[in-house]
Structures are given as C-alpha cells and as structure tokens.
Enzyme design. Structure first.
Site, short mmCIF file in Angstrom:
data_model
loop_
_atom_site.label_atom_id
_atom_site.label_comp_id
_atom_site.label_asym_id
_atom_site.label_seq_id
_atom_site.Cartn_x
_atom_site.Cartn_y
_atom_site.Cartn_z
N THR A 7 0.87 -1.18 0.00
CA THR A 7 0.00 0.00 0.00
C THR A 7 0.90 1.22 0.00
O THR A 7 1.98 1.19 0.60
CB THR A 7 -0.87 -0.01 1.28
OG1 THR A 7 -1.82 -1.06 1.16
CG2 THR A 7 -1.58 1.30 1.52
N THR A 37 -0.75 1.89 6.94
CA THR A 37 -0.69 0.66 6.15
C THR A 37 -0.69 -0.52 7.10
O THR A 37 -0.13 -0.43 8.20
CB THR A 37 0.54 0.64 5.23
OG1 THR A 37 0.55 -0.61 4.52
CG2 THR A 37 1.86 0.77 5.99
#
Ligand code: ASP
Length: 333
Positions: A190, A241
């Site tokens: 991510t 994340t």
C-alpha cells in the site's frame, strides 16, 4: 487615495497570509510487512530504492514550483501507483475472485476537506479520482461503478482490467488460496504520502489494492477518512498501512491527531503508542507515517519492515525499508 491605501493594506495582508514559510517536508510509505534482507536484496532492493527516491523527488519538484501539499501528495502517489512494485494502481493485489479492486483517499489539513474512492476496477490512478471526489462532488466517498461513472463525467479515461495484471501478485493469490485465508503478511505495498508544504499546510493520501484474497467487496482502512488517512493543520497528517480491519476499529489516523490535540503527545509518541502498544497487543500488523505542523516526522511500524522515506527542504532524500535501520522509526521500543 484612501481607497487605494486600504486596498494595498488588504492585499499585503493577504500576501502575508499566503507567504511561503521556509521549510517543507515530504514523507512516504510503500507498505509494511515481511520486508527483510533475506527477501529483498541486490537488484530488487535497488529497484525499490530507486522508485521511492523518484517519488520523493517528484514531490520536491511540485513543491519547489509552488505547488500545494495536496498537489504533492497526489503526484507522489501517482508515481507509486504507476509502479508494479507496490500494492496500489498497477501493482494492486488480487481479490479472492481474481479481480483488482482499488481504494484510495486524500485529505486537506487546511480545511478538513476529504475525498475517497473504494472498489474501483478501471481507474489507473485512484488517488487522483479521490481528489476529484473531494473537489468536484459534494461527497466524501464514492464506491464501485458509481465512482467510475463519476470518473467518466470528470473526463478520466477508464483502463481495461488487464492493466492491473502482474504475475507476482497473481502468484501471491495462488499461494494464499492454498492456505485459503486473507493474508496481511505477504501483500505489503500500500502506498501513502504526507506533506507539510511551504505555506504551512498539511495533506495526506493513501492508495491500495487492499489485501490479497479479500472477498465480498471487502473495503479496508485506506479509503476511510480517520482510519487510513487524516490531515488537520492543527495537529498532523497521517497515512497508514497494515491489516485494515484493525485500523478501522481503532480509527488510527484520527487517533493520531486526537492524541496530539488532547494529550499533547508528540507525533512520535502518538505513533509509538498506537502502533507499538495498542495495535501490537491486538495482534495487528502495520505501520504509519505522519508529519506535524512543525515538520516533525514519524515512521513507525510493528512489522519486520516498511518501505519508507522522507525529504526535507534543502536535504537529500532518505529511503529505508528494513527494521534494523530505525534511526527515526524505532519500531520495537
Ligand atoms: N491497509 C490496507 C488494507 O487493509 C492494506 C495494507 O496497507 O497493506 O486494505
């Protein structure tokens, strides 16, 4: 004459308000997870370092040209979305059904405006669509086909779903399918960016393909304002994340700003409390990046590593990924 003087006073007050402060700071992440020297070395390591550096330098050139924190967040994330190395845009992971469903969000710390998209399947740069949701619609979060309909109205070209195919993400799905569970450990990537610009404004953004083998149109924390992303000029800008369900339940990004505002924690204390204590106790893997209104930064994670980097005005970009290089993040304390 009197009118002219008043006009001059008003415009100089305005210019003073807009005046550039001296320093800016850009912080990025490219996901947290099992990022170790055993798994990432040699050419692969160089590829990651190169792309993270390119993203930071792109951000620098946006800010040097007078761009805002929001412009910077969007352009930096575009670079990472266009790379197959990260779980966002081009390198998005696969769902259990073998599709790519992308999520992203962006927030402006100056006025608390925010935009997000979730479950989009034909959008090359979801962070740019999130920004359009913020700026061109009366809404904050658009989902799936509706979000793509809105994208078309905004003149965004939709891409074919085959654009998002990468062999490595497909193989990861096949491996996980054998174990038949939704994996947090393997799918790092991510991407996120937080910025303090030269005008003293903060912004944050996050973009992801979610978690490998996710099903039933699962949506993670990345497009949820207050969970994966938050920015408030009064405290800090945050991008998270990790295992999204935990980040949603703990409202992690908002908790960062709340701790700074109400407990007067520093950005590092707040990040360590949440990631290394609160989330770790819950068994939640992940990390976050944050920058406060003074330009102090935090890059904290409770996983083996996190792709990360920062650039401060006047200094060279700094890029890191492993857990044994914790000069700023210090994850295990
Ligand atoms: N937080 C993302 C999600 O749960 C995944 C990640 O950051 O690795 O969708």
């Amino acid at each position: 004459m009197k009118k002219l003087i008043i006009l001059l006073l008003i415009s100089s007050a305005f210019l003073w308000g807009q005046k550039r402060k001296t320093n800016y700071v850009i912080v990025i992440h490219g996901g947290a997870g099992t990022i170790t020297h055993q798994r990432i070395f040699g050419e692969k390591q160089k590829e990651y370092e190169k792309k993270l550096t390119e993203a930071l330098l792109t951000g620098k050139s946006v800010l040097e040209k007078g761009g805002t924190a929001l412009d910077c967040v969007e352009k930096v994330i575009n670079v990472l979305e266009d790379s197959p190395l990260f779980n966002a845009g081009k390198g998005a992971v696969f769902t259990g059904e073998g599709r790519n469903e992308l999520d992203a969000s962006i927030m402006n710390g100056k006025n608390l405006e925010a935009g997000a998209v979730a479950g989009v399947r034909h959008i090359k740069n979801p962070i740019s669509l999130a920004r359009l949701v913020m700026e061109k619609s009366p809404h904050v979060l658009l989902y799936g086909a509706g979000a793509e309909e809105f994208a078309k109205l905004q003149g965004i070209n939709l891409v074919d779903t085959s654009y998002f195919f990468t062999q490595s993400r497909w193989d990861a799905l096949m491996r996980i399918k054998q174990k038949e569970k939704m994996e947090a450990g393997d799918k790092h990537g991510t991407v996120g960016c937080v910025v303090l610009d030269g005008y003293g404004n903060l912004a944050a953004g996050t973009s992801t393909g979610g978690m490998t083998n996710k099903r039933w149109n699962r949506i993670g924390d990345s497009p949820i304002i207050g969970a994966g992303t938050y920015a408030d000029n009064k405290s800090c800008a945050v991008s998270c994340t990790g295992h999204g369900e935990f980040f949603i339940r703990n409202a992690v990004a908002y908790d960062m700003t709340a701790r700074m505002k109400y407990l007067h924690s520093s950005v590092t204390e707040a990040a360590k409390q949440i990631i290394l204590h609160k989330l770790k106790k819950q068994g939640a893997a992940g990390g976050l990046i944050a920058v406060d209104k003074e330009g102090n930064i935090a890059m904290v994670f409770n996983t083996k590593g996190m792709f990360r980097g920062y650039l401060k005005k006047g200094s060279a970009p700094v890029v890191k990924m492993f857990g044994d290089d914790r000069s700023i993040s210090n994850p295990r304390k």
